[in-house]
Design a protein around this motif. Structure first.
Motif, PDB file in Angstrom:
ATOM      1  N   GLN A   1     -49.287 -14.419   5.507  1.00  0.00           N
ATOM      2  CA  GLN A   1     -48.119 -14.612   5.110  1.00  0.00           C
ATOM      3  C   GLN A   1     -47.851 -14.030   4.081  1.00  0.00           C
ATOM      4  N   ALA A   2     -46.574 -13.372   3.626  1.00  0.00           N
ATOM      5  CA  ALA A   2     -46.332 -12.589   2.701  1.00  0.00           C
ATOM      6  C   ALA A   2     -45.070 -12.968   1.792  1.00  0.00           C
ATOM      7  N   VAL A   3     -44.099 -13.508   2.764  1.00  0.00           N
ATOM      8  CA  VAL A   3     -42.707 -13.804   2.479  1.00  0.00           C
ATOM      9  C   VAL A   3     -42.718 -15.206   2.312  1.00  0.00           C
ATOM     10  N   LEU A   4     -41.931 -15.697   1.055  1.00  0.00           N
ATOM     11  CA  LEU A   4     -41.862 -17.005   0.693  1.00  0.00           C
ATOM     12  C   LEU A   4     -40.664 -17.535   1.418  1.00  0.00           C
ATOM     13  N   ALA A   5     -40.780 -18.908   1.553  1.00  0.00           N
ATOM     14  CA  ALA A   5     -39.532 -19.614   1.992  1.00  0.00           C
ATOM     15  C   ALA A   5     -38.340 -19.510   0.854  1.00  0.00           C
ATOM     16  N   PRO A   6     -36.997 -19.267   1.353  1.00  0.00           N
ATOM     17  CA  PRO A   6     -35.949 -19.056   0.618  1.00  0.00           C
ATOM     18  C   PRO A   6     -35.773 -20.193  -0.272  1.00  0.00           C
ATOM     19  N   SER A   7     -36.007 -21.633  -0.091  1.00  0.00           N
ATOM     20  CA  SER A   7     -35.958 -22.546  -0.970  1.00  0.00           C
ATOM     21  C   SER A   7     -37.070 -22.152  -2.322  1.00  0.00           C
ATOM     22  N   VAL A   8     -38.221 -21.757  -1.728  1.00  0.00           N
ATOM     23  CA  VAL A   8     -39.173 -21.602  -2.993  1.00  0.00           C
ATOM     24  C   VAL A   8     -38.960 -20.536  -3.972  1.00  0.00           C
ATOM     25  N   THR A   9     -38.338 -19.542  -3.069  1.00  0.00           N
ATOM     26  CA  THR A   9     -37.984 -18.292  -3.894  1.00  0.00           C
ATOM     27  C   THR A   9     -36.816 -18.485  -4.837  1.00  0.00           C
ATOM     28  N   ALA A  10     -35.858 -19.223  -4.198  1.00  0.00           N
ATOM     29  CA  ALA A  10     -34.695 -19.578  -5.226  1.00  0.00           C
ATOM     30  C   ALA A  10     -35.205 -20.395  -6.481  1.00  0.00           C
ATOM     31  N   HIS A  11     -36.028 -21.421  -6.160  1.00  0.00           N
ATOM     32  CA  HIS A  11     -36.672 -22.195  -7.286  1.00  0.00           C
ATOM     33  C   HIS A  11     -37.229 -21.207  -8.310  1.00  0.00           C
ATOM     34  N   LEU A  12     -38.261 -20.494  -7.839  1.00  0.00           N
ATOM     35  CA  LEU A  12     -38.982 -19.713  -8.648  1.00  0.00           C
ATOM     36  C   LEU A  12     -37.973 -18.673  -9.586  1.00  0.00           C
ATOM     37  N   ASP A  13     -37.014 -18.076  -8.730  1.00  0.00           N
ATOM     38  CA  ASP A  13     -36.060 -17.298  -9.229  1.00  0.00           C
ATOM     39  C   ASP A  13     -35.234 -17.911 -10.578  1.00  0.00           C
ATOM     40  N   ALA A  14     -34.929 -19.218 -10.341  1.00  0.00           N
ATOM     41  CA  ALA A  14     -34.119 -19.970 -11.243  1.00  0.00           C
ATOM     42  C   ALA A  14     -34.894 -20.206 -12.464  1.00  0.00           C
ATOM     43  N   LEU A  15     -36.397 -20.264 -12.494  1.00  0.00           N
ATOM     44  CA  LEU A  15     -37.311 -20.412 -13.638  1.00  0.00           C
ATOM     45  C   LEU A  15     -37.390 -19.059 -14.416  1.00  0.00           C
ATOM     46  N   GLY A  16     -37.031 -17.996 -13.983  1.00  0.00           N
ATOM     47  CA  GLY A  16     -37.026 -16.901 -14.568  1.00  0.00           C
ATOM     48  C   GLY A  16     -36.744 -16.706 -15.903  1.00  0.00           C
ATOM     49  N   GLY A  17     -37.504 -16.576 -16.840  1.00  0.00           N
ATOM     50  CA  GLY A  17     -37.112 -16.332 -18.265  1.00  0.00           C
ATOM     51  C   GLY A  17     -37.527 -17.634 -18.980  1.00  0.00           C
ATOM     52  N   GLN A  18     -37.744 -18.535 -18.217  1.00  0.00           N
ATOM     53  CA  GLN A  18     -38.228 -19.928 -18.955  1.00  0.00           C
ATOM     54  C   GLN A  18     -39.744 -20.138 -19.133  1.00  0.00           C
ATOM     55  N   ALA A  19     -40.523 -19.407 -18.211  1.00  0.00           N
ATOM     56  CA  ALA A  19     -42.032 -19.652 -18.167  1.00  0.00           C
ATOM     57  C   ALA A  19     -42.405 -18.338 -17.179  1.00  0.00           C
ATOM     58  N   ASP A  20     -43.415 -17.954 -17.577  1.00  0.00           N
ATOM     59  CA  ASP A  20     -44.127 -16.887 -16.515  1.00  0.00           C
ATOM     60  C   ASP A  20     -44.763 -17.683 -15.553  1.00  0.00           C
ATOM     61  N   ARG A  21     -44.475 -17.024 -14.253  1.00  0.00           N
ATOM     62  CA  ARG A  21     -44.698 -17.482 -12.810  1.00  0.00           C
ATOM     63  C   ARG A  21     -46.058 -16.633 -12.317  1.00  0.00           C
ATOM     64  N   ILE A  22     -47.241 -17.434 -12.295  1.00  0.00           N
ATOM     65  CA  ILE A  22     -48.402 -16.709 -11.920  1.00  0.00           C
ATOM     66  C   ILE A  22     -48.764 -17.398 -10.397  1.00  0.00           C
ATOM     67  N   GLY A  23     -49.081 -16.280  -9.667  1.00  0.00           N
ATOM     68  CA  GLY A  23     -49.517 -16.926  -8.353  1.00  0.00           C
ATOM     69  C   GLY A  23     -50.878 -16.734  -8.143  1.00  0.00           C
ATOM     70  N   ALA A  24     -51.660 -17.837  -7.705  1.00  0.00           N
ATOM     71  CA  ALA A  24     -52.933 -17.639  -7.042  1.00  0.00           C
ATOM     72  C   ALA A  24     -53.136 -17.636  -5.697  1.00  0.00           C
ATOM     73  N   ILE A  25     -53.422 -16.562  -5.110  1.00  0.00           N
ATOM     74  CA  ILE A  25     -53.196 -16.324  -3.479  1.00  0.00           C
ATOM     75  C   ILE A  25     -54.724 -16.554  -2.894  1.00  0.00           C
ATOM     76  N   TYR A  26     -54.533 -17.166  -1.817  1.00  0.00           N
ATOM     77  CA  TYR A  26     -55.878 -17.109  -0.991  1.00  0.00           C
ATOM     78  C   TYR A  26     -56.032 -16.194   0.038  1.00  0.00           C
ATOM     79  N   ALA A  27     -57.342 -15.555   0.277  1.00  0.00           N
ATOM     80  CA  ALA A  27     -57.585 -14.454   1.321  1.00  0.00           C
ATOM     81  C   ALA A  27     -57.269 -15.243   2.467  1.00  0.00           C
ATOM     82  N   PRO A  28     -56.777 -14.398   3.693  1.00  0.00           N
ATOM     83  CA  PRO A  28     -56.843 -12.973   3.587  1.00  0.00           C
ATOM     84  C   PRO A  28     -55.506 -12.404   2.832  1.00  0.00           C
ATOM     85  N   THR A  29     -54.372 -13.391   2.422  1.00  0.00           N
ATOM     86  CA  THR A  29     -53.094 -12.552   2.134  1.00  0.00           C
ATOM     87  C   THR A  29     -53.363 -11.899   0.714  1.00  0.00           C
TER      88      THR A  29
END
Length: 198
Positions: free
Chosen positions: A89-117
């Motif tokens: 899966q590559a598309v995040l749930a809208p609630s997760v996307t909204a939360h991360l978007d609101a965090l923008g500028g306050q702290a970096d957002r780094i994702g550690a993604i499991y294979a096979p994605t």
């Protein structure tokens, strides 16, 4: 032949000794730590309460991480499970996307993604949402592989380990924090409970 006091014996786990004075040392440390927060100037406490709201964290959680690490939170490292991603899966749930978007500028957002994605597929599906994406340590990774993998993700952005907080969903992922020397760990449910304040 007798053992020296405090020496390791069979079955000893290497923890602190319980020799005379342990109770006093624990009491002194507890009192010193609890005396720290009340001694902060009111303006500093207000600034930290505001900072916690902007990060979307309960103040007690933020204050504990800051007091433990000695540094402000500069980034969050999200496991693929914390982002609620399923294999491929590559598309995040809208609630997760909204939360991360609101965090923008306050702290970096780094994702550690499991294979096979593919981390690049996530970047393409949510452009600009993450400052960094990479491969998560596998579930069978050794402690050393986990440490090096997590540290490499942060080094790519030049982030100090003691300023990065892990957002995890499983007990295996929570081990990344101690392996890599991160500032702390927050459970996924706690992190996504309250969106960052504007």
């Amino acid at each position: 032949m007798g053992e020296r006091p405090g020496s390791a014996e069979i079955g000893h786990n290497g923890g602190p000794t319980m020799e005379a004075g342990f109770g006093f040392r624990k009491l002194a440390w507890t009192k010193a730590r609890s005396a720290l927060l009340p001694s902060l100037p009111l303006e500093v406490v207000r600034l930290r309460v505001t900072r916690a709201k902007r990060l979307g964290l309960p103040y007690q959680t933020y204050a504990t991480i800051r007091a433990t690490s000695g540094h402000d939170i500069v980034a969050f490292l999200f496991s693929g499970n914390a982002l609620d991603l399923r294999p491929g899966q590559a598309v995040l749930a809208p609630s997760v996307t909204a939360h991360l978007d609101a965090l923008g500028g306050q702290a970096d957002r780094i994702g550690a993604i499991y294979a096979p994605t593919d981390p690049q597929a996530i970047a393409a599906a949510q452009p600009g949402l993450f400052e960094g994406l990479g491969r998560a340590p596998g579930f069978t990774a050794t402690w050393r592989e986990t440490r090096e993998g997590v540290r490499a993700l942060l080094a790519a952005r030049g982030l100090p380990r003691d300023g990065v907080v892990l957002v995890a969903a499983t007990s295996i992922e929570r081990g990344w924090s101690s392996a890599a020397g991160l500032a702390g760990t927050i459970d996924r449910a706690t992190f996504f409970a309250t969106p960052p304040a504007a």
